[in-house]
Design an enzyme around this catalytic site. Structure first.
Site, short mmCIF file in Angstrom:
data_model
loop_
_atom_site.label_atom_id
_atom_site.label_comp_id
_atom_site.label_asym_id
_atom_site.label_seq_id
_atom_site.Cartn_x
_atom_site.Cartn_y
_atom_site.Cartn_z
CE1 TYR A 140 13.46 4.70 -5.88
CE2 TYR A 140 14.43 2.53 -6.12
CZ TYR A 140 14.05 3.59 -5.33
OH TYR A 140 14.26 3.53 -3.98
CE LYS A 191 1.57 0.20 4.00
NZ LYS A 191 1.71 0.00 5.45
CG ASP A 223 3.87 -1.28 7.72
OD1 ASP A 223 3.81 -2.30 6.98
OD2 ASP A 223 2.85 -0.78 8.24
#
Ligand code: NAD
Length: 360
Positions: A140, A191, A223
């Site tokens: 962001y 991840k 995930d």
């Protein structure tokens, strides 16, 4: 002496905050906490009075306070305003000016409300998760970012995922410390199989974890975590993750519990100064009717006593009073089943206060 700045805001903000401040004032008196309360405008009501959603004076008060209690901001009245003076801008400004780098959202299921969740009773019964999301870094804020024109006429959009060792250590340290006061389990989400930034995340969290041998540390891919939260959420105690993954996972975890009127949150600075607010908005559809659920804001106040002021015992007493009142069948409209009797915001607040009085 500790100062709390109360920013009730717009819509149902003043209604739910009114009940919360009564409870805080009672606990303050009983526990001799020495809390002082100040009030100021924020959001749409501040725009109406001063032409800005956050004035310099309110920001000064927020910086001088030990903690900020916030209701909610926004509403249809201010939706046409220029983006720079929209009520929601006040929240972003407060978060960045107060350097609130950690967002904490508990997801706890109350026995009396097990059936309010969209998941089966046996899956969510007894869950008590704290999701810790890094709030000031990641994709962001990373640079370069933008949208550029390519020679062949296409456009190309790009953002940059960035974390430094310091940023990761700061949030991970908080996760380990919070876990020490709970079930002593941290699950760090990344991840790392695909993204180098989160490979660094995993390395730094693992190294820091060695300083907390009493806390069990696990790593999980994002995930898989999204899946595990709905498959077997009871495996989690503290979940710590970056801004992007946390944005999504904290909403997912919160919704395990059912009603938006029940969910508190905290945003913390390194100094333990914090801003505490329900996760719901100003609920313009029910504002002024006296029917909003004040529990999310009351539980946010309990988080404040625990996390900023280190007063776990009174925080637990407030949580226990909420649980008692729900157990006795008291329901505001948002958590009542069809046909069940409903209480007003004020009746809910008073019932929690009177439960609290029984234990003092
Ligand atoms: P909302 O959270 O205000 O309302 C969504 C739904 O949940 C509504 O039906 C509302 O009645 C209900 N609800 C919310 N809180 C409740 C409570 N305590 N008790 C009972 N029911 C409750 O979200 P929205 O409608 O998308 O947004 C309304 C306004 O709030 C918008 O202007 C939005 O920008 C703003 N907003 C502010 C914040 C904040 O201040 N932190 C957060 C989200 C939205």
């Amino acid at each position: 002496m500790a100062k709390i700045l109360v920013l009730a805001g717009d819509g149902i903000g003043p209604e739910v905050m009114g009940e919360t401040v009564k409870i805080l004032q009672f606990v303050n008196g009983q526990e001799k906490l020495g809390l002082e309360f100040e009030n100021a405008l924020v959001g749409g009501c501040s725009y109406d009075a001063h032409g800005k959603p956050l004035t310099d004076e309110t920001l000064r008060l927020a910086k001088a306070a030990d903690a900020v209690m916030l209701g909610a901001v926004g509403g249809p009245k201010w939706e046409e305003l220029d983006y720079s003076v929209r009520p929601e801008r006040a929240l972003l400004a407060l978060r960045s000016e107060l350097e609130l780098f950690a967002n904490l959202r508990p997801a706890k299921v109350y026995p009396a409300l097990v059936d309010a969740s969209s998941l089966k009773r046996e899956i969510i019964e007894g869950i008590d998760i704290m999701v810790l999301r890094e709030l000031t870094g990641d994709i962001y804020f990373g640079k370069p970012k933008g949208v550029e024109k390519l020679p062949d006429g296409q456009e190309r959009g790009f953002n940059t995922m960035v974390y430094t060792t310091h940023e990761i250590e700061r949030i991970a340290k908080l996760a380990f410390e919070i876990a020490r006061g709970r079930q002593k389990k941290v699950t760090s989400i990344d991840k790392a199989n695909v993204l180098e930034t989160t490979e660094l995340w995993r390395k730094v969290v693992t190294q820091l974890g060695k300083k907390y041998p009493d806390v069990e540390l696990k790593h999980m891919y994002v995930d898989n975590c999204a899946m595990q939260l709905v498959r077997y959420p009871k495996q989690f105690d503290v979940i710590v993750t970056g801004n992007l993954f946390g944005d999504i996972l904290s909403d997912e975890a919160a919704m395990l519990t059912g009603s938006i009127g029940m969910l508190p949150s905290a945003s913390l600075a390194a100094s333990k100064k914090g801003m505490y607010e329900p996760i719901h908005g100003s609920a313009p559809d029910i504002a002024g009717k006296g029917v909003a659920n004040p529990i999310a804001t009351i539980l946010s106040a309990a988080m404040m006593l625990d996390l900023t002021f280190g007063k776990k015992a009174p925080a637990q007493k407030i949580e226990a009073a909420v649980e008692k009142v729900l157990g006795a069948g008291l329901r505001t409209a948002d958590i009542a089943k069809p046909g069940e009797a409903k209480v007003s915001t004020q009746q809910a607040g008073e019932a929690i206060l009177s439960e609290l009085k029984k234990v003092y």
